[in-house]
Design a protein around this motif. Structure first.
Motif, PDB file in Angstrom:
ATOM      1  N   VAL A  69       0.863  -1.185   0.000  1.00 40.93           N
ATOM      2  CA  VAL A  69       0.000   0.000   0.000  1.00 40.93           C
ATOM      3  C   VAL A  69       0.894   1.228   0.000  1.00 40.93           C
ATOM      4  N   SER A  70       0.723   2.110  -1.006  1.00 40.13           N
ATOM      5  CA  SER A  70       1.521   3.326  -0.993  1.00 40.13           C
ATOM      6  C   SER A  70       0.694   4.521  -1.437  1.00 40.13           C
ATOM      7  N   ALA A  71       1.124   5.701  -0.984  1.00 41.63           N
ATOM      8  CA  ALA A  71       0.380   6.938  -1.227  1.00 41.63           C
ATOM      9  C   ALA A  71       1.101   8.050  -0.484  1.00 41.63           C
ATOM     10  N   THR A  72       0.694   9.285  -0.756  1.00 42.68           N
ATOM     11  CA  THR A  72       1.156  10.387   0.081  1.00 42.68           C
ATOM     12  C   THR A  72       0.355  10.395   1.384  1.00 42.68           C
ATOM     13  N   ASN A  73      -0.948  10.200   1.275  1.00 44.53           N
ATOM     14  CA  ASN A  73      -1.814  10.242   2.465  1.00 44.53           C
ATOM     15  C   ASN A  73      -2.705   9.008   2.553  1.00 44.53           C
ATOM     16  N   GLY A  74      -2.946   8.546   3.780  1.00 47.39           N
ATOM     17  CA  GLY A  74      -3.917   7.475   3.996  1.00 47.39           C
ATOM     18  C   GLY A  74      -3.337   6.078   3.939  1.00 47.39           C
ATOM     19  N   LYS A  75      -2.021   5.939   3.781  1.00 42.45           N
ATOM     20  CA  LYS A  75      -1.510   4.574   3.611  1.00 42.45           C
ATOM     21  C   LYS A  75      -1.528   3.772   4.916  1.00 42.45           C
ATOM     22  N   THR A  76      -1.261   4.411   6.041  1.00 42.28           N
ATOM     23  CA  THR A  76      -1.290   3.664   7.303  1.00 42.28           C
ATOM     24  C   THR A  76      -2.707   3.157   7.587  1.00 42.28           C
ATOM     25  N   THR A  77      -3.687   4.044   7.389  1.00 42.98           N
ATOM     26  CA  THR A  77      -5.078   3.675   7.652  1.00 42.98           C
ATOM     27  C   THR A  77      -5.546   2.586   6.683  1.00 42.98           C
ATOM     28  N   THR A  78      -5.235   2.750   5.402  1.00 40.09           N
ATOM     29  CA  THR A  78      -5.686   1.770   4.409  1.00 40.09           C
ATOM     30  C   THR A  78      -5.019   0.416   4.637  1.00 40.09           C
ATOM     31  N   THR A  79      -3.754   0.425   5.027  1.00 40.81           N
ATOM     32  CA  THR A  79      -3.059  -0.827   5.349  1.00 40.81           C
ATOM     33  C   THR A  79      -3.809  -1.561   6.456  1.00 40.81           C
ATOM     34  N   ARG A  80      -4.207  -0.801   7.463  1.00 38.85           N
ATOM     35  CA  ARG A  80      -4.926  -1.382   8.587  1.00 38.85           C
ATOM     36  C   ARG A  80      -6.286  -1.946   8.149  1.00 38.85           C
ATOM     37  N   LEU A  81      -7.000  -1.200   7.297  1.00 36.26           N
ATOM     38  CA  LEU A  81      -8.320  -1.653   6.827  1.00 36.26           C
ATOM     39  C   LEU A  81      -8.190  -2.915   5.983  1.00 36.26           C
ATOM     40  N   ILE A  82      -7.191  -2.955   5.108  1.00 34.51           N
ATOM     41  CA  ILE A  82      -6.999  -4.148   4.264  1.00 34.51           C
ATOM     42  C   ILE A  82      -6.642  -5.348   5.143  1.00 34.51           C
ATOM     43  N   ALA A  83      -5.767  -5.129   6.124  1.00 37.93           N
ATOM     44  CA  ALA A  83      -5.370  -6.228   7.020  1.00 37.93           C
ATOM     45  C   ALA A  83      -6.595  -6.799   7.727  1.00 37.93           C
ATOM     46  N   GLU A  84      -7.474  -5.907   8.220  1.00 40.52           N
ATOM     47  CA  GLU A  84      -8.689  -6.391   8.904  1.00 40.52           C
ATOM     48  C   GLU A  84      -9.555  -7.207   7.948  1.00 40.52           C
ATOM     49  N   ALA A  85      -9.721  -6.697   6.722  1.00 42.39           N
ATOM     50  CA  ALA A  85     -10.575  -7.396   5.743  1.00 42.39           C
ATOM     51  C   ALA A  85      -9.993  -8.766   5.401  1.00 42.39           C
ATOM     52  N   LEU A  86      -8.677  -8.837   5.217  1.00 44.23           N
ATOM     53  CA  LEU A  86      -8.058 -10.110   4.814  1.00 44.23           C
ATOM     54  C   LEU A  86      -8.025 -11.138   5.938  1.00 44.23           C
ATOM     55  N   ALA A 118       0.439 -11.003   4.005  1.00 47.14           N
ATOM     56  CA  ALA A 118       1.186  -9.858   4.514  1.00 47.14           C
ATOM     57  C   ALA A 118       0.627  -8.603   3.865  1.00 47.14           C
ATOM     58  N   VAL A 119       0.244  -7.633   4.691  1.00 44.66           N
ATOM     59  CA  VAL A 119      -0.238  -6.346   4.183  1.00 44.66           C
ATOM     60  C   VAL A 119       0.759  -5.291   4.642  1.00 44.66           C
ATOM     61  N   ALA A 270      -9.805  -0.485   0.001  1.00 42.15           N
ATOM     62  CA  ALA A 270      -9.510  -1.702   0.773  1.00 42.15           C
ATOM     63  C   ALA A 270     -10.443  -2.844   0.367  1.00 42.15           C
ATOM     64  N   ALA A 271     -11.716  -2.522   0.121  1.00 46.80           N
ATOM     65  CA  ALA A 271     -12.662  -3.562  -0.307  1.00 46.80           C
ATOM     66  C   ALA A 271     -12.274  -4.107  -1.686  1.00 46.80           C
ATOM     67  N   ALA A 272     -11.811  -3.218  -2.561  1.00 47.10           N
ATOM     68  CA  ALA A 272     -11.374  -3.657  -3.897  1.00 47.10           C
ATOM     69  C   ALA A 272     -10.150  -4.568  -3.799  1.00 47.10           C
ATOM     70  N   VAL A 273      -9.240  -4.250  -2.890  1.00 44.79           N
ATOM     71  CA  VAL A 273      -8.063  -5.111  -2.686  1.00 44.79           C
ATOM     72  C   VAL A 273      -8.496  -6.456  -2.099  1.00 44.79           C
ATOM     73  N   ALA A 274      -9.370  -6.420  -1.118  1.00 46.65           N
ATOM     74  CA  ALA A 274      -9.818  -7.675  -0.490  1.00 46.65           C
ATOM     75  C   ALA A 274     -10.491  -8.579  -1.518  1.00 46.65           C
ATOM     76  N   ARG A 287     -15.885  -6.181   8.541  1.00 47.76           N
ATOM     77  CA  ARG A 287     -14.658  -6.333   9.323  1.00 47.76           C
ATOM     78  C   ARG A 287     -13.976  -4.981   9.558  1.00 47.76           C
ATOM     79  N   MET A 288     -14.056  -4.102   8.558  1.00 51.20           N
ATOM     80  CA  MET A 288     -13.406  -2.788   8.688  1.00 51.20           C
ATOM     81  C   MET A 288     -14.069  -1.926   9.764  1.00 51.20           C
ATOM     82  N   GLN A 289     -15.317  -2.228  10.072  1.00 49.48           N
ATOM     83  CA  GLN A 289     -16.029  -1.437  11.093  1.00 49.48           C
ATOM     84  C   GLN A 289     -15.418  -1.614  12.481  1.00 49.48           C
ATOM     85  N   ALA A 290     -14.583  -2.614  12.632  1.00 45.95           N
ATOM     86  CA  ALA A 290     -13.940  -2.825  13.932  1.00 45.95           C
ATOM     87  C   ALA A 290     -12.780  -1.852  14.165  1.00 45.95           C
ATOM     88  N   VAL A 291     -12.323  -1.189  13.119  1.00 48.60           N
ATOM     89  CA  VAL A 291     -11.164  -0.308  13.268  1.00 48.60           C
ATOM     90  C   VAL A 291     -11.637   1.056  13.789  1.00 48.60           C
TER      91      VAL A 291
END
Ligand SMILES: [Zn+2]
Length: 420
Positions: A69-86, A118-119, A270-274, A287-291
């Motif tokens: 996951v890479s970006a200027t903004n939002g990568k930490t949050t999106t990494t976390r959301l994808i990890a939860e979904a997976l 691994a996310v 994150a849903a598209a990646v999952a 699953r993402m609602q838990a974050v």
């Protein structure tokens, strides 16, 4: 069984001797560093391990299904959301603490050797290098804009670096169709899933990365006036408070605990990646609602008898997204700006941010560069008071919950101070 699974059992079951030594040395160094009170020790440990075995990251991710996951903004949050979904599919290793350069990533992978997935959050500059070593199944690209240290030209070079590095990748690239620089960066990948995730900061994408012509933006669509470069057709959409998947199914995102449009965009990606991994979007979103908070961001804490909402804004695009979150309210706002190493020592970026949006609210200013910020706010016509530290500012704040917005090191200091 596929060859990659066989390679995984060979390597995870028994790393080559040099790699084992590297992992052990990295852990010892990390532990010593932790004991000395120097943070988590992960980065220094990873650095030692990589010096002993430069191939270690490749070995530690071989046979795992990886997402970058890479970006200027939002990568930490999106990494976390994808990890939860997976996690719907199995155990997931992740560099959840946000150490996103090769040493930190290696340490996180050494820490959790058994997880099948691994996310990985990756610093923009290292994306091609980490992709070459981890051979990911999916790569999520969210946005590219100027960071504290950069100007538009560097942002353009970063897009070119991604484009060259991802040419012909076997990964499915999940990319934001609304960010022209991201579209350019993904342009040579063989398989791309486009997401209409929106783009709130457009100042770095007015000219065509392909020919230098002017990009025209009638509504959400965009195209180059001079060549064939244009917005690709998205498969996934963020539409208001819901996502729409490639089959036209709408899924409400209103139960997400992370606030704001930017986080709904992160959840859509994150849903598209999952989905690349066969996780159905309803399951992913549930699953993402838990974050609730990610490394202190969006955390609500009680401090000195007051309620504080902690928000991080590292660069102009981040400030804009954060203002969207707190817009239209009247409770006090506490701003903290530093200019230490990780922030960039030049505060001229303050002039790229539209602080007029804070007019009418009580604003309290702290941080190492509070006087630079004060000058900026004065020009923007915002009423503010300047304070020596967070305690003084919190005590002086008018009634109501306090929205706290800080840039990178200022956020870390605040987080430590208020116990988030
Ligand atoms: Zn063009």
């Amino acid at each position: 069984m596929s060859t990659t699974v066989a390679a995984h059992s060979d390597e995870a079951g028994g790393l080559p001797p040099r790699a084992k030594v590297a992992v052990a040395a990295g852990k010892v160094t990390g532990a010593v560093s932790r004991a000395a009170g120097r943070g988590s020790g992960a980065v220094i440990g990873g650095r030692v391990a990589l010096r002993l075995d430069p191939e270690l990251l490749r070995r530690l991710t071989a046979g795992r299904a990886c997402v970058l996951v890479s970006a200027t903004n939002g990568k930490t949050t999106t990494t976390r959301l994808i990890a939860e979904a997976l996690r719907a599919k199995g155990a997931v290793a992740s560099n959840a603490l946000g150490a996103n350069m090769p040493a930190g990533i290696t340490a996180a992978m050494a820490e959790d050797r058994d997880a099948q997935y691994a996310v990985i959050e990756v610093d923009e500059k290292y994306l091609p290098q980490v992709a070459a070593q981890t051979r990911p199944k999916a790569i999520a690209l969210l946005n590219l804009s100027r960071d504290q240290l950069d100007r538009a030209a560097e942002t353009r070079m970063m897009a070119q670096r991604w484009r060259d590095g991802l040419a012909g990748t076997e990964a499915t690239v999940v990319a934001n169709a609304d960010d022209p620089l991201v579209v350019w960066a993904a342009g040579l990948a063989s398989r791309v899933v486009w997401v209409a995730a929106g783009q709130s900061w457009q100042e770095d994408a007015w000219s065509c990365p392909q020919c230098g012509g002017v990009l025209e933006r009638p509504g959400p669509d965009w195209s180059c006036a001079s060549c064939d470069f244009r917005r690709p057709t998205p498969a996934w959409h963020l539409e208001g408070d819901a996502l729409r998947d490639p089959y036209g199914v709408r899924i409400e995102l209103t139960a997400l605990r992370l606030p704001g449009r930017a986080n709904r965009a992160n959840a859509t990606t994150a849903a598209a990646v999952a989905a690349v991994f066969g996780v159905d979007p309803h399951t992913a979103v549930t699953r993402m609602q838990a974050v609730t908070a990610v490394a202190g961001r969006y955390d609500t804490v009680q401090y000195r008898g007051r309620t504080l909402l902690l928000l991080l804004a590292k660069n102009p695009a981040g400030w804009l997204e954060t203002f969207d979150l707190v817009f239209g309210q009247s409770n006090p706002v506490l701003l903290s700006v530093n200019a230490l190493g990780a922030d960039g020592t030049d505060t001229s970026w303050l002039w790229d941010v539209d602080y007029t949006r804070l007019r009418g609210r009580p604003v309290l200013v702290i941080g190492q560069r509070r006087l630079d910020l004060a000058v900026r706010l004065q020009v923007a016509g915002v009423d503010f008071t300047v304070h020596d530290d967070v305690d003084a500012a919190v005590d002086a704040a008018p009634a109501g919950p306090i929205d706290v917005i800080a840039n990178y090191t200022a956020f870390q200091q605040l987080r430590q101070k208020v116990g988030a």
